[in-house]
Design a protein around this motif. Structure first.
Motif, mmCIF file in Angstrom:
data_model
loop_
_atom_site.group_PDB
_atom_site.id
_atom_site.type_symbol
_atom_site.label_atom_id
_atom_site.label_comp_id
_atom_site.label_asym_id
_atom_site.label_seq_id
_atom_site.Cartn_x
_atom_site.Cartn_y
_atom_site.Cartn_z
ATOM 1 N N GLN A 62 0.825 -1.208 0.000
ATOM 2 C CA GLN A 62 0.000 0.000 0.000
ATOM 3 C C GLN A 62 0.863 1.264 0.000
ATOM 4 O O GLN A 62 0.558 2.235 -0.685
ATOM 5 N N ARG A 63 1.965 1.249 0.751
ATOM 6 C CA ARG A 63 2.845 2.418 0.824
ATOM 7 C C ARG A 63 3.387 2.776 -0.559
ATOM 8 O O ARG A 63 3.443 3.950 -0.931
ATOM 9 N N GLN A 64 3.774 1.746 -1.319
ATOM 10 C CA GLN A 64 4.301 1.977 -2.672
ATOM 11 C C GLN A 64 3.195 2.521 -3.594
ATOM 12 O O GLN A 64 3.437 3.430 -4.384
ATOM 13 N N ARG A 65 1.993 1.950 -3.480
ATOM 14 C CA ARG A 65 0.875 2.430 -4.309
ATOM 15 C C ARG A 65 0.551 3.885 -3.989
ATOM 16 O O ARG A 65 0.315 4.687 -4.884
ATOM 17 N N ASP A 66 0.567 4.234 -2.697
ATOM 18 C CA ASP A 66 0.310 5.620 -2.294
ATOM 19 C C ASP A 66 1.382 6.557 -2.845
ATOM 20 O O ASP A 66 1.077 7.661 -3.300
#
Length: 116
Positions: A62-66
């Protein structure tokens, strides 16, 4: 005319980033290679780090997608209005105020004839 800033989710940003890569690659340039004129695809997508942004948007984390979404939202306003319009049209986004009367996507109601 500048449109109001589009609101992207991770999914719509990914769709738009992939289409943007295609739109930018469609720009070709003439180069001389060993005396021959050849057309080469545009490299602007790579210069704008689109492959990295797309990879982040596709990440399982999720951190990478954000981070990918943030990167794309920083890039989007810097593109020309024509390029943004090409991308939005290709992914099926439209401004309802710009639709023709006959367009089925239009949700305008016909004007009531005051004579009837």
């Amino acid at each position: 005319m500048l449109l109001e800033l589009e609101t992207f989710t991770t999914e719509t940003a990914l769709e738009a980033a992939i289409e943007l890569r295609r739109v930018l690659a469609a720009r070709t340039h003439r180069r001389k290679v060993m005396g021959q004129d050849v057309l080469v695809p545009g490299q602007l997508g790579e210069a704008l780090h689109l492959p990295k942004i797309i990879n982040r948007l596709q990440s399982k984390q999720q951190r990478q997608r954000d981070q990918g979404l943030d990167d794309f939202q920083e890039l989007w306003p810097t593109l020309s209005p024509r390029t943004r319009e090409k991308v939005l049209n290709a992914i099926g986004w439209y401004n309802p105020k710009e639709l023709d009367w006959e367009d089925k996507r239009s949700n305008r109601r016909p004007l009531v004839d005051p004579d009837n």
